[in-house]
Design an enzyme around this catalytic site. Sequence first.
Site, PDB file in Angstrom:
ATOM      1  N   GLN A  34     -57.856  -8.545   4.288  1.00 48.24           N
ATOM      2  CA  GLN A  34     -58.750  -8.831   3.088  1.00 48.24           C
ATOM      3  C   GLN A  34     -60.191  -9.115   3.425  1.00 48.24           C
ATOM      4  OE1 GLN A  34     -56.193 -12.006   1.630  1.00 48.24           O
ATOM      5  NE2 GLN A  34     -56.052 -12.834   3.612  1.00 48.24           N
ATOM      6  N   HIS A  65     -53.782 -28.103  -5.062  1.00 44.43           N
ATOM      7  CA  HIS A  65     -52.833 -28.512  -4.123  1.00 44.43           C
ATOM      8  C   HIS A  65     -51.863 -29.609  -4.652  1.00 44.43           C
ATOM      9  CE1 HIS A  65     -56.053 -26.334  -1.311  1.00 44.43           C
ATOM     10  NE2 HIS A  65     -54.770 -25.638  -1.508  1.00 44.43           N
ATOM     11  N   ASP A  89     -54.947 -21.893   3.996  1.00 46.46           N
ATOM     12  CA  ASP A  89     -56.084 -23.134   4.236  1.00 46.46           C
ATOM     13  C   ASP A  89     -55.407 -24.215   4.480  1.00 46.46           C
ATOM     14  OD1 ASP A  89     -55.420 -24.238   1.411  1.00 46.46           O
ATOM     15  OD2 ASP A  89     -55.930 -22.280   0.824  1.00 46.46           O
ATOM     16  N   GLU A 109     -47.841 -17.656   6.666  1.00 48.03           N
ATOM     17  CA  GLU A 109     -48.948 -16.798   6.262  1.00 48.03           C
ATOM     18  C   GLU A 109     -49.127 -15.474   6.915  1.00 48.03           C
ATOM     19  OE1 GLU A 109     -51.991 -17.486   4.453  1.00 48.03           O
ATOM     20  OE2 GLU A 109     -52.423 -15.420   4.970  1.00 48.03           O
ATOM     21  N   ASP A 140     -45.186 -11.804   7.216  1.00 45.39           N
ATOM     22  CA  ASP A 140     -45.276 -11.493   5.830  1.00 45.39           C
ATOM     23  C   ASP A 140     -43.970 -12.184   5.230  1.00 45.39           C
ATOM     24  OD1 ASP A 140     -44.882 -10.276   3.354  1.00 45.39           O
ATOM     25  OD2 ASP A 140     -44.569  -8.147   4.395  1.00 45.39           O
ATOM     26  N   ASP A 158     -47.711 -20.255  -2.552  1.00 44.60           N
ATOM     27  CA  ASP A 158     -49.262 -20.341  -2.795  1.00 44.60           C
ATOM     28  C   ASP A 158     -50.055 -18.966  -2.414  1.00 44.60           C
ATOM     29  OD1 ASP A 158     -51.796 -21.151  -2.910  1.00 44.60           O
ATOM     30  OD2 ASP A 158     -51.860 -22.541  -0.875  1.00 44.60           O
ATOM     31  N   SER A 159     -49.890 -18.084  -3.295  1.00 40.90           N
ATOM     32  CA  SER A 159     -50.461 -16.906  -2.959  1.00 40.90           C
ATOM     33  C   SER A 159     -51.889 -16.508  -3.669  1.00 40.90           C
ATOM     34  CB  SER A 159     -49.430 -15.770  -3.685  1.00 40.90           C
ATOM     35  OG  SER A 159     -49.569 -15.948  -5.093  1.00 40.90           O
ATOM     36  N   THR A 160     -52.451 -15.448  -3.219  1.00 39.49           N
ATOM     37  CA  THR A 160     -53.650 -15.154  -4.095  1.00 39.49           C
ATOM     38  C   THR A 160     -53.081 -14.373  -5.123  1.00 39.49           C
ATOM     39  OG1 THR A 160     -53.299 -12.884  -2.709  1.00 39.49           O
ATOM     40  CG2 THR A 160     -54.848 -14.551  -1.896  1.00 39.49           C
ATOM     41  N   PRO A 165     -52.683  -7.865  -0.685  1.00 39.53           N
ATOM     42  CA  PRO A 165     -51.549  -8.410   0.072  1.00 39.53           C
ATOM     43  C   PRO A 165     -50.426  -9.172  -0.662  1.00 39.53           C
ATOM     44  CG  PRO A 165     -53.451  -9.058   0.756  1.00 39.53           C
ATOM     45  CD  PRO A 165     -53.978  -8.278  -0.308  1.00 39.53           C
TER      46      PRO A 165
END
Length: 277
Positions: A34, A65, A89, A109, A140, A158-160, A165
């Site tokens: 990304q 969070h 992060d 991650e 993955d 805690d994904s995008t 991805p």
Amino acid sequence: MAEMELWFTEQQTPDLGFTCKITKTIYTAKTQYQDLAILETKQFGRMLVLDGAVQTTIADEFCYHELISHVPLFTHPNPKKVAVIGGGDGGVIREILKHDEVEKAYLIEIDREVIEASKKYLPEISCALDDERAEVVITDGIKFVSENKNMFDVIIVDSTDPVGPAVGLFQDSFYKAVFECLKEDGLFVAQTESPFYDQDLIKNVFHAVKSIFPITRLYLGFIPTYPSGLWSFTLGSKKYDPLEVDISKIKRIDTKYYNPELHKALFALPTFVQEII
Ligand code: AG3
């Protein structure tokens, strides 16, 4: 000559942008997965952006969070082994390690560069990644949960957003693998986008989780820098119901958003959200 103003815009929908003034571009990279940027914003302090979408900022990261971490961790009576899928992060790991019973918190991650940039430029958020109870695994998340059975008390996804991805982290087969990866009384939470803009997604995820887990609940929080500000989390549990927690037994920990009084209140949904699920 007046100094030039620089503005960053996340295009939150095809017809709406979220814009903030930036004083500095701290770092940018095209990773294997990304586009990554760390920006210094005037309003929110440093900001992590992935593929144009705001992931977290120094000013409001606590909202997200704390919500994604303390609701599941105070629902499980004795969370010892916890995994975070995504979350490079490190903000979720930092919150998890506020719980003394947690023996080990794994960060699963896919993109090593998110972790590295966060360690370098967002130390307030990533600070717990070097804790001896934290273990980082670069792989993955889908592969990881499918290969490990009966291993965790709590899994936090805690994904995008569900593009690029993270697409596979919103699919039925992934939730089945999460179920298998949890111990017999385990539970999980996933971030599930905005109830204002992503109603189809929330409905699909809720029903997919409901077809696999005996207990499925949706809760909401307020995250100023995310689309619409109103954000949803979906919890699937094999045994423990967040609504049955004895809140008088919840230990006080150092938080700015979460508190025991809020624990059940977060699950009280506005009518338009009740109608989604
Ligand atoms: N993960 C959820 C970010 C979703 C934001 N979406 C957006 N801005 N369009 C955040 C990662 C923080 N650890």
